[in-house]
Motif scaffolding. Structure first.
Motif, mmCIF file in Angstrom:
data_model
loop_
_atom_site.group_PDB
_atom_site.id
_atom_site.type_symbol
_atom_site.label_atom_id
_atom_site.label_comp_id
_atom_site.label_asym_id
_atom_site.label_seq_id
_atom_site.Cartn_x
_atom_site.Cartn_y
_atom_site.Cartn_z
ATOM 1 N N UNK A 70 0.828 -1.204 0.000
ATOM 2 C CA UNK A 70 0.000 0.000 0.000
ATOM 3 C C UNK A 70 0.868 1.261 0.000
ATOM 4 N N UNK A 71 1.901 1.262 0.795
ATOM 5 C CA UNK A 71 2.804 2.412 0.867
ATOM 6 C C UNK A 71 3.494 2.640 -0.472
ATOM 7 N N UNK A 72 4.086 1.594 -1.024
ATOM 8 C CA UNK A 72 4.850 1.742 -2.264
ATOM 9 C C UNK A 72 3.958 2.037 -3.462
ATOM 10 N N UNK A 73 2.791 1.425 -3.535
ATOM 11 C CA UNK A 73 1.898 1.712 -4.657
ATOM 12 C C UNK A 73 1.361 3.143 -4.565
ATOM 13 N N UNK A 74 1.115 3.622 -3.348
ATOM 14 C CA UNK A 74 0.716 5.020 -3.187
ATOM 15 C C UNK A 74 1.820 5.963 -3.632
ATOM 16 N N UNK A 75 3.059 5.634 -3.258
ATOM 17 C CA UNK A 75 4.204 6.454 -3.666
ATOM 18 C C UNK A 75 4.365 6.426 -5.184
ATOM 19 N N UNK A 76 4.220 5.254 -5.781
ATOM 20 C CA UNK A 76 4.340 5.121 -7.232
ATOM 21 C C UNK A 76 3.287 5.975 -7.936
ATOM 22 N N UNK A 77 2.058 5.921 -7.459
ATOM 23 C CA UNK A 77 1.001 6.734 -8.063
ATOM 24 C C UNK A 77 1.325 8.226 -7.927
ATOM 25 N N UNK A 79 4.216 9.761 -7.731
ATOM 26 C CA UNK A 79 5.350 10.259 -8.517
ATOM 27 C C UNK A 79 5.173 10.099 -10.018
ATOM 28 N N UNK A 80 4.081 9.458 -10.437
ATOM 29 C CA UNK A 80 3.866 9.268 -11.874
ATOM 30 C C UNK A 80 2.563 9.878 -12.377
ATOM 31 N N UNK A 81 1.761 10.460 -11.495
ATOM 32 C CA UNK A 81 0.432 10.916 -11.940
ATOM 33 C C UNK A 81 0.467 12.188 -12.775
ATOM 34 N N UNK A 82 1.501 12.987 -12.667
ATOM 35 C CA UNK A 82 1.575 14.240 -13.422
ATOM 36 C C UNK A 82 2.603 14.095 -14.542
ATOM 37 N N UNK A 150 11.135 7.587 -11.842
ATOM 38 C CA UNK A 150 9.946 8.197 -12.445
ATOM 39 C C UNK A 150 10.328 9.526 -13.088
ATOM 40 N N UNK A 151 11.163 10.292 -12.410
ATOM 41 C CA UNK A 151 11.618 11.586 -12.945
ATOM 42 C C UNK A 151 12.402 11.368 -14.235
ATOM 43 N N UNK A 155 8.613 3.968 -17.088
ATOM 44 C CA UNK A 155 7.170 3.708 -17.109
ATOM 45 C C UNK A 155 6.680 3.174 -15.766
ATOM 46 N N UNK A 156 5.455 3.537 -15.430
ATOM 47 C CA UNK A 156 4.829 3.058 -14.192
ATOM 48 C C UNK A 156 4.826 1.537 -14.114
ATOM 49 N N UNK A 157 4.583 0.889 -15.240
ATOM 50 C CA UNK A 157 4.537 -0.579 -15.241
ATOM 51 C C UNK A 157 5.887 -1.177 -14.856
ATOM 52 N N UNK A 158 6.972 -0.565 -15.279
ATOM 53 C CA UNK A 158 8.296 -1.057 -14.885
ATOM 54 C C UNK A 158 8.548 -0.817 -13.406
#
Length: 189
Positions: A70-77, A79-82, A150-151, A155-158
């Motif tokens: 949950x923590x890591x998927x929230x962080x991933x979202x 840093x990649x949403x914009x 991400x910066x 890709x989010x999938x990777x």
């Protein structure tokens, strides 16, 4: 906030800021005192609106691996949403800077350490304190790595693959019923 997020503190001029805000330099200085003052306000705004995590999401997890996911998927979202502001403004902000900006760099480091503390607090129901502290440090490092990648445009999938590997390592450790290095558990998969 978005200018600093996109270009970093040193990559944004007073002219860029006044143009984006639509004010003259004296008004910017009157409101924030300095570019550094505006940057600190932008960091605070980022933490409030973009850069945090909801401890309630972690508190409702069923296990340590679930909490880490949950923590890591929230962080991933986050840093990649914009499209134009990828990565974490705090994780990537002022890692290296001009010596004149050392105070701002220390502030950014303190914000990163405070985040690690909040992660440890959120994970505390799932493991003993010594293990939680180590896990929080590890997960904060993974989150910072995800942010940088991400910066860089990964890709989010990777990056989701990184999340999967970390969670699998934590789950393998838990299945053994003994604390082990998360990295060793991942390598044994």
């Amino acid at each position: 906030m978005r200018l600093f997020w996109r270009h970093g503190y040193e990559g944004v001029s007073i002219g860029d800021l006044t143009k984006a805000i639509g004010v003259a330099p004296p008004s910017l200085y009157a409101a924030f005192g300095s570019k550094a003052g505006l940057y600190q306000q932008a960091l605070a705004r980022y933490e409030e609106t973009q850069g945090g995590f909801d401890p309630a999401d972690i508190a409702s997890a069923a296990s340590l691996p679930d909490a880490a996911r949950r923590l890591l998927e929230g962080a991933l979202a986050a840093v990649t949403r914009h499209q134009h502001e990828r990565g974490c403004m705090i994780s990537s902000g002022l890692i290296a800077s001009h010596p004149d900006h050392a105070e701002l760099a220390r502030d950014a480091a303190a914000r990163r350490e405070a985040l690690r503390g909040r992660i440890a607090q959120a994970l505390s129901p799932f493991a003993p304190d010594g293990e939680v502290q180590r896990m929080a440090r590890h997960l904060a490092a993974v989150m910072q790595g995800i942010s940088i990648q991400a910066r860089d445009g990964v890709a989010s999938s990777e990056l989701q693959g990184v999340v999967e590997d970390v969670v699998a390592g934590i789950a393998a450790r838990d299945a053994q019923g003994q604390p082990r290095s998360v990295l060793r558990a991942c390598s044994e998969r």
